[in-house]
Design a protein around this motif. Structure first.
Motif, short mmCIF file in Angstrom:
data_model
loop_
_atom_site.label_atom_id
_atom_site.label_comp_id
_atom_site.label_asym_id
_atom_site.label_seq_id
_atom_site.Cartn_x
_atom_site.Cartn_y
_atom_site.Cartn_z
N TYR A 90 9.29 -120.84 -35.23
CA TYR A 90 8.80 -119.91 -34.21
C TYR A 90 9.80 -119.82 -33.06
O TYR A 90 10.34 -120.83 -32.60
CB TYR A 90 7.44 -120.38 -33.66
N ASP A 98 1.50 -115.48 -27.77
CA ASP A 98 0.25 -116.08 -28.24
C ASP A 98 0.08 -117.45 -27.58
O ASP A 98 0.62 -118.45 -28.06
CB ASP A 98 0.27 -116.22 -29.77
N LEU A 101 -0.87 -120.40 -29.88
CA LEU A 101 -0.08 -120.63 -31.09
C LEU A 101 0.14 -122.12 -31.33
O LEU A 101 -0.05 -122.61 -32.44
CB LEU A 101 1.26 -119.90 -30.99
#
Length: 342
Positions: A90, A98, A101
């Motif tokens: 990521y 987000d 997340l």
């Protein structure tokens, strides 16, 4: 005589000239060599400095750090370094888009540990590094060591904490290989007696820290001697394997399921509302029924089960839990025998 002296002086003068010339040549060579040595030393230092600079650059790229800003004990912003990309797949921007997340990446069985670490931190305590699992972007699991450093204001209140996330998957894999080699039962693939006692102690400490109840099940495969004597040892092994399969299907990955003796099994689990004693016993019964219904199943599986519980208020050592569950199991077995005799 004069002629001889003149000849000798001429020879000496020639030798002295040659010596001086050779000395000058050697001094020139030495000077050049000194320059070459100095240049080599300079280049080696430059190379070493460049390598160190490159190492720091790579470290800055691959080291995963994050920072959380707090106001009134609540997180108001979180930033992640570019190192998150290499470790998790990521990009730092993914976390900005987000906010939940990171929480979703934590393995469900480890989330309570991470949450407890943060709760302890926000309560004003220094926290130890935590090892837990994360799901990478591609769905694979990675073990990480999450180290947190708190920053406080002049009143001692935590205003920010920084974290360092390190990939410890290779070490965990090696540890698992070593454990598997000595802690597993070869026939069933469950933990053996040694593995059970080693991991159960850790599970009990975890339950105590979380203030949760522990359930210990002592399970005996009924009529094992009859199966071996009548149907043969191959069928006896098959009955043990099928029983192990039923127990694996019943319990969670985090539970400790073991074959601790010939036909004896033990399971240690942390109890919660969704996974309580009654629910577990019902699941075991359904799993055994499913095994008995399998095509080709010869020996009919039947289990005698004893259970003991250790609560946060009234805890008990592992040996006592095992003894109590063992006694309850034999009481159930005696009831079955009396019922057959009647």
């Amino acid at each position: 005589m004069d002629l001889e002296n003149k000849r000798l002086r001429a020879q000496y003068a020639e030798l002295e000239r040659r010596f001086l010339k050779r000395t000058a040549e050697l001094e020139s060579i030495n000077a050049a060599l000194s320059l070459e040595i100095a240049e080599k030393t300079r280049l080696e230092k430059t190379l070493k400095d460049n390598e160190e600079r490159y190492r720091r650059m790579i470290s800055a790229i691959t080291t995963y750090t994050y920072s959380v800003l707090l106001e009134d004990g609540l997180a108001v912003s979180t930033t992640h370094s570019i190192g998150s990309l290499a470790l998790t797949g990521y990009h730092p921007g993914d976390y900005e888009r987000d906010p939940f997340l990171w929480h979703s990446m934590i393995h469900p069985e480890d989330r309570h540990l991470v949450e407890q670490q943060i709760q302890n931190l926000l309560a004003g305590n220094d926290v130890e590094p935590l090892e837990h699992r994360l799901f990478r972007r591609d769905g694979s699991l990675v073990w990480v060591r999450n180290s947190i450093i708190a920053h406080r204001d002049e009143h001692g209140r935590i205003i920010r904490y920084d974290g360092l996330v390190e990939d410890i998957t290779p070490r965990k894999n090696i540890e698992q290989s070593l454990r598997d080699a000595s802690l597993l039962d070869e026939l069933t693939g469950l933990y053996n007696r040694r593995g059970f006692f080693m991991l159960a102690e850790h599970q009990i400490k975890t339950a105590s820290r979380l203030e949760r109840s522990i359930l210990l099940f002592f399970i005996d495969l009924d009529r094992m001697k009859w199966i071996n004597d009548t149907l043969g040892h191959a069928e006896g092994d098959s009955a043990l394997i099928r029983t192990a399969r039923a127990l694996k299907a019943t319990f969670r990955d985090s539970d400790i399921v073991a074959r601790i003796g010939g036909d004896e099994f033990a399971v240690l689990t942390i109890e919660n509302q969704e996974f309580n004693a009654e629910e577990i016993l019902e699941r075991i019964d359904l799993a055994i029924q499913a095994e008995n219904a399998q095509p080709g199943a010869i020996a009919h599986l039947s289990l005698s089960i004893g259970m003991s519980r250790s609560t946060a208020e009234i805890s008990a050592p592992l040996e006592e839990l095992l003894a109590r569950a063992d006694s309850a199991m034999y009481e159930q077995k005696r009831k079955k025998q009396r019922a057959r005799g009647a």
